[in-house]
Design a protein around this motif. Structure first.
Motif, PDB file in Angstrom:
ATOM      1  N   GLN A  56       0.823  -1.196   0.000  1.00 47.17           N
ATOM      2  CA  GLN A  56       0.000   0.000   0.000  1.00 47.17           C
ATOM      3  C   GLN A  56       0.870   1.264   0.000  1.00 47.17           C
ATOM      4  O   GLN A  56       0.775   2.089  -0.866  1.00 47.17           O
ATOM      5  CB  GLN A  56      -0.942  -0.007   1.210  1.00 47.17           C
ATOM      6  N   GLU A  57       1.712   1.410   1.009  1.00 45.68           N
ATOM      7  CA  GLU A  57       2.586   2.571   1.058  1.00 45.68           C
ATOM      8  C   GLU A  57       3.919   2.173   1.672  1.00 45.68           C
ATOM      9  O   GLU A  57       4.018   1.215   2.429  1.00 45.68           O
ATOM     10  CB  GLU A  57       1.951   3.696   1.880  1.00 45.68           C
ATOM     11  N   LYS A  58       4.941   2.919   1.318  1.00 40.05           N
ATOM     12  CA  LYS A  58       6.282   2.633   1.806  1.00 40.05           C
ATOM     13  C   LYS A  58       6.512   3.371   3.120  1.00 40.05           C
ATOM     14  O   LYS A  58       6.268   4.573   3.209  1.00 40.05           O
ATOM     15  CB  LYS A  58       7.302   3.073   0.752  1.00 40.05           C
ATOM     16  N   ILE A  59       6.952   2.662   4.145  1.00 40.63           N
ATOM     17  CA  ILE A  59       7.279   3.280   5.432  1.00 40.63           C
ATOM     18  C   ILE A  59       8.795   3.249   5.591  1.00 40.63           C
ATOM     19  O   ILE A  59       9.405   2.184   5.605  1.00 40.63           O
ATOM     20  CB  ILE A  59       6.600   2.545   6.602  1.00 40.63           C
ATOM     21  N   LEU A  60       9.393   4.413   5.690  1.00 41.22           N
ATOM     22  CA  LEU A  60      10.845   4.511   5.774  1.00 41.22           C
ATOM     23  C   LEU A  60      11.342   4.159   7.181  1.00 41.22           C
ATOM     24  O   LEU A  60      10.778   4.606   8.176  1.00 41.22           O
ATOM     25  CB  LEU A  60      11.296   5.924   5.408  1.00 41.22           C
ATOM     26  N   VAL A  61      12.395   3.362   7.215  1.00 43.95           N
ATOM     27  CA  VAL A  61      13.037   2.988   8.465  1.00 43.95           C
ATOM     28  C   VAL A  61      14.530   3.188   8.301  1.00 43.95           C
ATOM     29  O   VAL A  61      15.157   2.597   7.409  1.00 43.95           O
ATOM     30  CB  VAL A  61      12.753   1.513   8.837  1.00 43.95           C
ATOM     31  N   LYS A  62      15.133   4.028   9.135  1.00 47.33           N
ATOM     32  CA  LYS A  62      16.579   4.220   9.107  1.00 47.33           C
ATOM     33  C   LYS A  62      17.209   3.251  10.096  1.00 47.33           C
ATOM     34  O   LYS A  62      16.758   3.145  11.246  1.00 47.33           O
ATOM     35  CB  LYS A  62      16.927   5.657   9.473  1.00 47.33           C
ATOM     36  N   LYS A  63      18.251   2.545   9.649  1.00 50.38           N
ATOM     37  CA  LYS A  63      18.829   1.462  10.441  1.00 50.38           C
ATOM     38  C   LYS A  63      20.235   1.807  10.911  1.00 50.38           C
ATOM     39  O   LYS A  63      21.038   2.369  10.163  1.00 50.38           O
ATOM     40  CB  LYS A  63      18.894   0.172   9.599  1.00 50.38           C
ATOM     41  N   TYR A  64      20.538   1.441  12.164  1.00 45.88           N
ATOM     42  CA  TYR A  64      21.868   1.615  12.740  1.00 45.88           C
ATOM     43  C   TYR A  64      22.332   0.258  13.294  1.00 45.88           C
ATOM     44  O   TYR A  64      22.367   0.036  14.512  1.00 45.88           O
ATOM     45  CB  TYR A  64      21.844   2.675  13.841  1.00 45.88           C
ATOM     46  N   PRO A  65      22.686  -0.654  12.399  1.00 46.20           N
ATOM     47  CA  PRO A  65      22.978  -2.034  12.828  1.00 46.20           C
ATOM     48  C   PRO A  65      24.367  -2.180  13.444  1.00 46.20           C
ATOM     49  O   PRO A  65      25.216  -1.283  13.342  1.00 46.20           O
ATOM     50  CB  PRO A  65      22.891  -2.811  11.514  1.00 46.20           C
ATOM     51  N   ILE A  66      24.597  -3.340  14.055  1.00 41.90           N
ATOM     52  CA  ILE A  66      25.945  -3.671  14.492  1.00 41.90           C
ATOM     53  C   ILE A  66      26.829  -3.780  13.255  1.00 41.90           C
ATOM     54  O   ILE A  66      26.338  -4.018  12.148  1.00 41.90           O
ATOM     55  CB  ILE A  66      25.998  -4.982  15.309  1.00 41.90           C
ATOM     56  N   SER A  67      28.121  -3.596  13.424  1.00 40.80           N
ATOM     57  CA  SER A  67      29.032  -3.653  12.284  1.00 40.80           C
ATOM     58  C   SER A  67      29.156  -5.078  11.763  1.00 40.80           C
ATOM     59  O   SER A  67      28.884  -6.045  12.489  1.00 40.80           O
ATOM     60  CB  SER A  67      30.414  -3.144  12.693  1.00 40.80           C
ATOM     61  N   PHE A  68      29.570  -5.190  10.518  1.00 43.30           N
ATOM     62  CA  PHE A  68      29.812  -6.515   9.955  1.00 43.30           C
ATOM     63  C   PHE A  68      30.874  -7.252  10.764  1.00 43.30           C
ATOM     64  O   PHE A  68      30.766  -8.464  10.994  1.00 43.30           O
ATOM     65  CB  PHE A  68      30.253  -6.401   8.496  1.00 43.30           C
ATOM     66  N   LYS A  69      31.895  -6.527  11.216  1.00 44.73           N
ATOM     67  CA  LYS A  69      32.975  -7.139  12.006  1.00 44.73           C
ATOM     68  C   LYS A  69      32.426  -7.756  13.288  1.00 44.73           C
ATOM     69  O   LYS A  69      32.791  -8.879  13.666  1.00 44.73           O
ATOM     70  CB  LYS A  69      34.036  -6.085  12.333  1.00 44.73           C
ATOM     71  N   GLU A  70      31.552  -7.011  13.977  1.00 39.34           N
ATOM     72  CA  GLU A  70      30.971  -7.522  15.224  1.00 39.34           C
ATOM     73  C   GLU A  70      30.065  -8.720  14.948  1.00 39.34           C
ATOM     74  O   GLU A  70      30.070  -9.711  15.689  1.00 39.34           O
ATOM     75  CB  GLU A  70      30.188  -6.415  15.924  1.00 39.34           C
ATOM     76  N   TYR A  71      29.265  -8.623  13.875  1.00 40.01           N
ATOM     77  CA  TYR A  71      28.402  -9.749  13.517  1.00 40.01           C
ATOM     78  C   TYR A  71      29.246 -10.976  13.181  1.00 40.01           C
ATOM     79  O   TYR A  71      28.924 -12.097  13.617  1.00 40.01           O
ATOM     80  CB  TYR A  71      27.511  -9.380  12.329  1.00 40.01           C
ATOM     81  N   LYS A  72      30.325 -10.780  12.422  1.00 36.62           N
ATOM     82  CA  LYS A  72      31.169 -11.904  12.016  1.00 36.62           C
ATOM     83  C   LYS A  72      31.797 -12.596  13.230  1.00 36.62           C
ATOM     84  O   LYS A  72      31.956 -13.821  13.237  1.00 36.62           O
ATOM     85  CB  LYS A  72      32.264 -11.439  11.060  1.00 36.62           C
ATOM     86  N   SER A  73      32.139 -11.827  14.257  1.00 40.56           N
ATOM     87  CA  SER A  73      32.725 -12.450  15.459  1.00 40.56           C
ATOM     88  C   SER A  73      31.720 -13.381  16.125  1.00 40.56           C
ATOM     89  O   SER A  73      32.079 -14.467  16.609  1.00 40.56           O
ATOM     90  CB  SER A  73      33.200 -11.380  16.439  1.00 40.56           C
ATOM     91  N   LYS A  74      30.439 -13.000  16.133  1.00 36.16           N
ATOM     92  CA  LYS A  74      29.388 -13.858  16.683  1.00 36.16           C
ATOM     93  C   LYS A  74      29.183 -15.083  15.790  1.00 36.16           C
ATOM     94  O   LYS A  74      29.072 -16.219  16.268  1.00 36.16           O
ATOM     95  CB  LYS A  74      28.072 -13.079  16.811  1.00 36.16           C
ATOM     96  N   PHE A  75      29.135 -14.817  14.491  1.00 35.93           N
ATOM     97  CA  PHE A  75      28.959 -15.883  13.505  1.00 35.93           C
ATOM     98  C   PHE A  75      30.067 -16.927  13.636  1.00 35.93           C
ATOM     99  O   PHE A  75      29.810 -18.139  13.611  1.00 35.93           O
ATOM    100  CB  PHE A  75      28.965 -15.259  12.104  1.00 35.93           C
ATOM    101  N   ASP A  76      31.316 -16.473  13.780  1.00 38.20           N
ATOM    102  CA  ASP A  76      32.456 -17.385  13.870  1.00 38.20           C
ATOM    103  C   ASP A  76      32.382 -18.260  15.113  1.00 38.20           C
ATOM    104  O   ASP A  76      32.766 -19.447  15.078  1.00 38.20           O
ATOM    105  CB  ASP A  76      33.767 -16.603  13.855  1.00 38.20           C
ATOM    106  N   ILE A  77      31.898 -17.705  16.218  1.00 33.72           N
ATOM    107  CA  ILE A  77      31.729 -18.504  17.443  1.00 33.72           C
ATOM    108  C   ILE A  77      30.715 -19.623  17.208  1.00 33.72           C
ATOM    109  O   ILE A  77      30.923 -20.773  17.602  1.00 33.72           O
ATOM    110  CB  ILE A  77      31.290 -17.617  18.623  1.00 33.72           C
TER     111      ILE A  77
END
Length: 317
Positions: A56-77
């Protein structure tokens, strides 16, 4: 112990055969169990039989995610845990700060989803995923694992033929089949890996689901608390084997899921509808946080998983 409180209260309310609303947090440390006639106006929900996919309509959401580096450290564990044989599938989630011009009330009104919930001025949820459904002494669950953009050529063929997606979905189906076997008999997978269209912000996605059912005792209402607490937390948002996977995720995620990935639903004397609390925006000190995630297996690609985490941050309008 909260789990025992929840079990006994659900059994009591189920025995009374009066319609009630229930909501239980991921770790069973918080809950709301309220007769529908007493439900306060600051708790709102909608249960739809079919998913809503019309944009119906687009709702804008601005995102401030964790960094790829931080995510990768969790992923690697998690990959190390898989390598060591401690788990085969882990649903890694993260908490992302977002900005939107809308209030929780406005998000609740505008969001289009199969299941919607607004809890006071604390969070709003617009979930596409059922937890369990009970009707005519049968208990059903509908595990969801695997999504693909409908614009991708031959999207359905590609998602259903993807080996990694197949393995992840199969593990969840096996886990939930085992969960149903704890509380019911004659457990059967009715449909394995079928696609449904869902609205995901600017995109339309194909979501891969399965359907499983089992047969309950005639007096299941008085054992409703036993049923629910025996199969929580939901397998689709934890992993397998469930107990050790939950322990691993608690350490790696490093934040409290709270009601996110818990469940909510409505009980009547002959029917139960419930859903998993995903697609979830939480308000804390006038800031909004979106909780999202995805399943990690030995075949997962960290770049794709990080992108999936971000892609799941949307308001389906």
């Amino acid at each position: 112990m909260k789990k025992e409180e929840i079990r006994l209260l659900l059994n009591k309310y189920g025995s009374e055969n009066e319609p009630f609303f229930f909501m239980i947090s991921y770790d069973l440390s918080k809950y709301e169990i309220i007769k529908l006639k007493d439900l306060p106006s600051n708790i709102k929900f909608e249960l739809c039989e079919k998913s809503q996919s019309k944009l119906q309509e687009k709702i804008l959401v601005k995102k401030y995610p964790i960094s790829f580096k931080e995510y990768k450290s969790k992923f690697d564990i998690l990959q190390e845990e898989i390598l060591n044989g401690n788990s085969y599938l882990l649903n890694l989630t993260c908490k992302t700060k977002i900005q939107t011009s809308l209030s929780l009330e406005e998000i609740y009104k505008k969001a289009k989803a199969r299941f919607k919930l607004k809890y006071k001025d604390e969070f709003v949820c617009f979930s596409p995923e059922r937890f369990i459904e009970i009707k005519k002494n049968k208990i059903y669950t509908y595990p969801m694992k695997g999504t693909i953009d409908t614009k991708i050529p031959n999207a359905q063929t590609r998602i259903l033929g993807d080996i990694k997606e197949m393995a992840e979905h199969t593990m969840v189906v096996d886990l939930l089949r085992n969960d149903l076997a704890i509380v019911s008999s004659k457990v059967k997978v009715d449909k394995f890996r079928f696609c449904e269209k869902i609205n995901a912000g600017e995109k339309k996605l194909l979501q891969v689901s399965s359907k499983i059912h089992g047969t309950l005792d005639d007096n299941w209402q008085s054992k409703f608390g036993d049923i629910i607490t025996s199969i929580l937390p939901a397998g689709s948002i934890t992993g397998t084997p469930k107990k050790i996977t939950v322990d691993i995720l608690n350490k790696v995620e490093a934040y409290k899921r709270d009601f996110y990935t818990g469940i909510a639903g409505v009980f009547t004397s002959q029917k139960v509808q419930s859903f998993v609390l995903i697609r979830f925006i939480e308000k804390h000190k006038n800031e909004f946080f979106y909780k999202s995630g995805g399943g990690i297996t030995c075949d997962s690609n960290v770049t794709l998983e990080y992108q999936e985490l971000l892609d799941k941050i949307y308001i389906p309008s």
